[in-house]
Design an enzyme around this catalytic site. Sequence first.
Site, mmCIF file in Angstrom:
data_model
loop_
_atom_site.group_PDB
_atom_site.id
_atom_site.type_symbol
_atom_site.label_atom_id
_atom_site.label_comp_id
_atom_site.label_asym_id
_atom_site.label_seq_id
_atom_site.Cartn_x
_atom_site.Cartn_y
_atom_site.Cartn_z
ATOM 1 N N GLY A 1 97.234 33.809 -2.061
ATOM 2 C CA GLY A 1 96.022 33.722 -2.876
ATOM 3 C C GLY A 1 96.309 32.827 -4.065
ATOM 4 N N GLN B 1 95.264 29.580 -12.677
ATOM 5 C CA GLN B 1 96.694 29.343 -12.404
ATOM 6 C C GLN B 1 97.014 27.852 -12.321
ATOM 7 O OE1 GLN B 1 96.811 32.342 -8.947
ATOM 8 N NE2 GLN B 1 98.860 32.487 -9.812
ATOM 9 N N CYS C 1 103.473 37.221 -7.969
ATOM 10 C CA CYS C 1 102.486 36.256 -8.461
ATOM 11 C C CYS C 1 103.168 34.914 -8.657
ATOM 12 C CB CYS C 1 101.903 36.751 -9.785
ATOM 13 S SG CYS C 1 100.659 35.641 -10.467
ATOM 14 N N LEU C 2 102.492 33.856 -8.220
ATOM 15 C CA LEU C 2 103.062 32.514 -8.371
ATOM 16 C C LEU C 2 103.221 32.150 -9.845
ATOM 17 C CD1 LEU C 2 101.021 30.758 -5.535
ATOM 18 C CD2 LEU C 2 103.454 31.363 -5.478
ATOM 19 N N HIS D 1 93.745 41.196 -7.328
ATOM 20 C CA HIS D 1 94.754 40.446 -8.089
ATOM 21 C C HIS D 1 94.168 39.097 -8.542
ATOM 22 C CE1 HIS D 1 99.093 38.820 -8.412
ATOM 23 N NE2 HIS D 1 98.359 37.719 -8.423
ATOM 24 N N GLU D 2 93.433 38.421 -7.638
ATOM 25 C CA GLU D 2 92.857 37.105 -7.972
ATOM 26 C C GLU D 2 91.727 37.237 -8.985
ATOM 27 O OE1 GLU D 2 94.740 34.934 -7.162
ATOM 28 O OE2 GLU D 2 95.725 35.780 -5.414
ATOM 29 N N HIS E 1 92.974 37.518 -12.426
ATOM 30 C CA HIS E 1 93.343 36.226 -13.038
ATOM 31 C C HIS E 1 92.144 35.608 -13.751
ATOM 32 C CE1 HIS E 1 97.467 35.289 -11.901
ATOM 33 N NE2 HIS E 1 97.259 35.566 -10.625
HETATM 34 O O1 GNR Z 1 101.383 35.038 -2.921
HETATM 35 C C1 GNR Z 1 101.053 36.102 -3.466
HETATM 36 N N1 GNR Z 1 101.412 37.269 -2.905
HETATM 37 C C2 GNR Z 1 100.930 38.498 -3.311
HETATM 38 C C3 GNR Z 1 101.565 39.635 -2.848
HETATM 39 C C4 GNR Z 1 101.115 40.881 -3.208
HETATM 40 C C5 GNR Z 1 100.013 41.005 -4.024
HETATM 41 C C6 GNR Z 1 99.372 39.881 -4.499
HETATM 42 C C7 GNR Z 1 99.818 38.637 -4.140
HETATM 43 S S1 GNR Z 1 98.986 37.224 -4.717
HETATM 44 C C8 GNR Z 1 100.300 36.068 -4.739
HETATM 45 C C9 GNR Z 1 99.805 34.687 -5.098
HETATM 46 C C10 GNR Z 1 99.227 34.696 -6.495
HETATM 47 O O2 GNR Z 1 99.894 34.666 -7.492
HETATM 48 N N2 GNR Z 1 97.941 34.772 -6.585
HETATM 49 O O3 GNR Z 1 97.344 34.827 -7.796
HETATM 50 NI NI NI Z 2 98.786 35.788 -9.100
#
Ligand code: GNR
Ligand code: NI
Length: 190
Positions: free
Chosen positions: A46, A51, A94-95, A136-137, A140
């Site tokens: 995601g 980001q 999270c990236l 999660h997205e 952000h």
């Molecule tokens: O790549 C991602 N893996 C992930 C694993 C568990 C819960 C959420 C994520 S999202 C993350 C990519 C990211 O930072 N998205 O904002």
């Molecule tokens: Ni993230």
Amino acid sequence: MALLPILTAPDPRLKKKSLPVETVDAGVRQLMDDMLETMYDAPGIGLAAPQVGVLKRVIVLDIDREDTKTGPLFMANPEIVEASDEDLSYEEGCLSVPDHYSDVVRPAAVKVRYLDRDGKTQELACEGLLATCVQHEIDHLDGILFIDHISALKRNMILRKLLKARKEQERDAAERGPVKTKVKDPEHAI
Ligand code: GNR
Ligand code: NI
């Protein structure tokens, strides 16, 4: 298509609230496509526009890479319209918080309403990893990172480590010195 640089915490842009998209126009579709390419390259499942430094309510997701069941999802102005009472704990990454993982508790199932890549309103029922990822997205877009859901002690430890890693990287880059670029056509160089 283009790869966009991914911001890492602590960065003030990751704490800002993003603005809704007015219409899904060519510019927004370009952003969605560039974000998807950036997400696959990372790789991640995601990515949210803030980001990559764009404070717009746009996210992309693809939770199944090999057996592309849902395929890539493009969402503008995503909103949770229903959430289950039941919770799910998932180890998130999270990236923008590289190399750190923590269990986060969120509703196990959500219904999300959004505008798709064609600007059409859609609703999607999500559960499991997709439910976790979409929440999660959307976080952000409101300036919230998964580390904001864990204890202050753990969060501060992670932020300190990220800052230290960044400083070491900057120091190494400075030691290597400025990157010398080769003159392609020395005869006609000034
Ligand atoms: O790549 C991602 N893996 C992930 C694993 C568990 C819960 C959420 C994520 S999202 C993350 C990519 C990211 O930072 N998205 O904002
Ligand atoms: Ni993230």
